[in-house]
Design an enzyme around this catalytic site. Structure first.
Site, PDB file in Angstrom:
ATOM      1  N   HIS A 119      43.070  41.123  49.532  1.00  0.00           N
ATOM      2  CA  HIS A 119      42.177  40.060  50.334  1.00  0.00           C
ATOM      3  C   HIS A 119      42.333  40.233  51.951  1.00  0.00           C
ATOM      4  CE1 HIS A 119      39.676  35.850  50.099  1.00  0.00           C
ATOM      5  NE2 HIS A 119      39.746  36.722  51.368  1.00  0.00           N
ATOM      6  N   HIS A 122      42.576  33.052  40.762  1.00  0.00           N
ATOM      7  CA  HIS A 122      43.216  32.017  41.446  1.00  0.00           C
ATOM      8  C   HIS A 122      44.213  31.211  40.744  1.00  0.00           C
ATOM      9  CE1 HIS A 122      43.877  30.518  45.662  1.00  0.00           C
ATOM     10  NE2 HIS A 122      44.260  29.718  44.965  1.00  0.00           N
ATOM     11  N   ASP A 123      45.449  31.213  41.010  1.00  0.00           N
ATOM     12  CA  ASP A 123      46.468  30.371  40.478  1.00  0.00           C
ATOM     13  C   ASP A 123      46.719  30.530  38.784  1.00  0.00           C
ATOM     14  OD1 ASP A 123      46.289  27.298  42.406  1.00  0.00           O
ATOM     15  OD2 ASP A 123      47.387  29.221  42.784  1.00  0.00           O
ATOM     16  N   GLY A 133      47.961  37.324  41.779  1.00  0.00           N
ATOM     17  CA  GLY A 133      48.822  37.692  42.929  1.00  0.00           C
ATOM     18  C   GLY A 133      49.957  36.814  43.030  1.00  0.00           C
ATOM     19  N   HIS A 134      49.673  35.621  43.727  1.00  0.00           N
ATOM     20  CA  HIS A 134      50.661  34.555  43.978  1.00  0.00           C
ATOM     21  C   HIS A 134      51.766  34.472  42.935  1.00  0.00           C
ATOM     22  CE1 HIS A 134      52.028  31.575  46.642  1.00  0.00           C
ATOM     23  NE2 HIS A 134      52.706  30.958  45.653  1.00  0.00           N
ATOM     24  N   GLU A 154      38.723  41.834  48.210  1.00  0.00           N
ATOM     25  CA  GLU A 154      37.894  40.762  48.471  1.00  0.00           C
ATOM     26  C   GLU A 154      37.846  40.329  49.779  1.00  0.00           C
ATOM     27  OE1 GLU A 154      40.618  38.189  46.380  1.00  0.00           O
ATOM     28  OE2 GLU A 154      39.721  38.736  44.486  1.00  0.00           O
TER      29      GLU A 154
HETATM   30  C1  LIG Z   1      39.960  34.902  46.068  1.00  0.00           C
HETATM   31  C2  LIG Z   1      41.143  34.318  45.695  1.00  0.00           C
HETATM   32  O1  LIG Z   1      41.435  33.167  44.860  1.00  0.00           O
HETATM   33  C3  LIG Z   1      42.456  35.131  45.936  1.00  0.00           C
HETATM   34  O2  LIG Z   1      42.045  36.265  45.614  1.00  0.00           O
HETATM   35  C4  LIG Z   1      42.693  35.210  47.289  1.00  0.00           C
HETATM   36  O3  LIG Z   1      42.956  36.458  47.604  1.00  0.00           O
HETATM   37  C5  LIG Z   1      43.958  34.213  47.701  1.00  0.00           C
HETATM   38  O4  LIG Z   1      44.264  34.758  48.936  1.00  0.00           O
HETATM   39  P1  LIG Z   1      45.847  34.421  49.533  1.00  0.00           P
HETATM   40  O5  LIG Z   1      46.732  35.162  48.954  1.00  0.00           O
HETATM   41  O6  LIG Z   1      45.580  34.683  50.988  1.00  0.00           O
HETATM   42  O7  LIG Z   1      46.033  32.855  49.205  1.00  0.00           O
HETATM   43  N1  LIG Z   2      40.807  36.743  42.886  1.00  0.00           N
HETATM   44  C1  LIG Z   2      42.130  36.007  42.764  1.00  0.00           C
HETATM   45  C2  LIG Z   2      43.300  36.677  43.277  1.00  0.00           C
HETATM   46  O1  LIG Z   2      43.222  38.087  43.572  1.00  0.00           O
HETATM   47  C3  LIG Z   2      44.699  36.248  43.118  1.00  0.00           C
HETATM   48  O2  LIG Z   2      44.678  35.023  43.237  1.00  0.00           O
HETATM   49  P1  LIG Z   2      46.078  34.425  43.045  1.00  0.00           P
HETATM   50  O3  LIG Z   2      46.878  34.727  42.014  1.00  0.00           O
HETATM   51  O4  LIG Z   2      47.185  34.623  44.295  1.00  0.00           O
HETATM   52  O5  LIG Z   2      45.981  32.722  43.100  1.00  0.00           O
END
Ligand SMILES: CC(=O)[C@@H](O)[C@H](O)COP(=O)(O)O
Ligand SMILES: NCC(=O)COP(=O)(O)O
Length: 254
Positions: free
Chosen positions: A43, A206-207, A228-229, A70
């Protein structure tokens, strides 16, 4: 099988905390792919706080799996404030240059900490329709980042989206606090059903994490999750290959 797309934003965030090249983003993409990731997501935001335009170019040149980029399609160019880092060219300029397999449009403002809402198509359909038409002309699969609102799915299809990505923070919150999980899941199920009825593919993100995936994976028609996170946090403890394998197993229900 639900595809796992690993988001590498937070690998880039660690790298950007110093003037250095480690952790190396393409190297971690390879680690994820070798461990079973079906796709890589990034992103790139205008301030290039984590993923930079140059990261997107490097990944586009080396990925052996789908690439999902994204971002806000109306985000314009911005000069880089770091020596040796290319300017942010504008989101759609980057998509035109790289033509990833998928582009997920997200209505994030430039100053947002993270993504925290989906599009309101009652207000934004007219602006998005030409963007979706351009993505189709570029051969890029489109996805719209959406809140779980069944009534918006038919509009998404009518303006030419290929898929929607369900914004799953509310589900993650319900699982985390242990309240209203079934009611929340039912809202997502109704939205997914409406999307499928409209001929849309269903992605989500997301989350999402190892605690909420065992339930969320049961969503009818779910094609892909981007994570990701939480996956990166788990990788700090178990290593990236093991983390990817754990998320693959959670998605498979094993
Ligand atoms: C769209 C979404 O929910 C995530 O893909 C986004 O990439 C989170 O961005 P950050 O990693 O900058 O929090
Ligand atoms: N579109 C969601 C993404 O790419 C990752 O979201 P997150 O797992 O970092 O909250």
């Amino acid at each position: 099988m639900i595809a796992l797309s690993v988001n590498l934003n937070k690998v880039a965030l660690i790298r950007n905390s110093r003037d250095t090249s480690i952790p190396d983003v393409p190297e971690h993409a390879t680690l994820c792919i070798d461990a079973g990731a079906d796709s890589i997501t990034v992103h790139p935001r205008p301030d290039q706080r984590h993923i930079r335009a140059d990261d997107c170019r490097q990944l586009a040149a080396m990925l052996t799996v789908e690439f999902n980029i994204e971002g806000n399609p109306f985000a314009g160019s911005r000069a880089s404030d770091r020596k040796g880092v290319s300017d942010y060219p504008g989101f759609m300029e980057l998509i035109r240059e790289l033509r990833p397999a998928q582009c997920t449009l997200v209505p994030d403002g430039d100053a947002q900490l993270t993504s925290d809402h989906g599009f309101d198509l009652h207000a934004q359909a007219d602006d998005l329709e030409p963007v979706l038409a351009e993505l189709r002309a570029l051969g890029v699969r489109s996805s719209l980042f959406m809140d779980p609102v069944p009534g918006q799915m038919a509009i998404a299809a009518s303006i030419g989206a290929d898929r929607i990505e369900l914004y799953t923070e509310s589900f993650a919150e319900a699982v985390s606090c242990g309240r209203g999980v079934q009611e929340c899941f039912e809202r997502f199920r109704k939205t997914a059903d409406a999307a499928l009825e409209a001929g849309l593919g269903v992605n989500a993100g997301h989350d999402l994490n190892l605690q909420n995936l065992p339930v969320f994976r049961k969503l009818p028609g779910l094609m892909e999750v981007s994570i990701g996170h939480a996956l990166t946090v788990d990788a700090l403890r178990m290593g990236m290959p093991a983390a990817v394998k754990a998320y693959r197993e959670a998605l498979a229900g094993s």
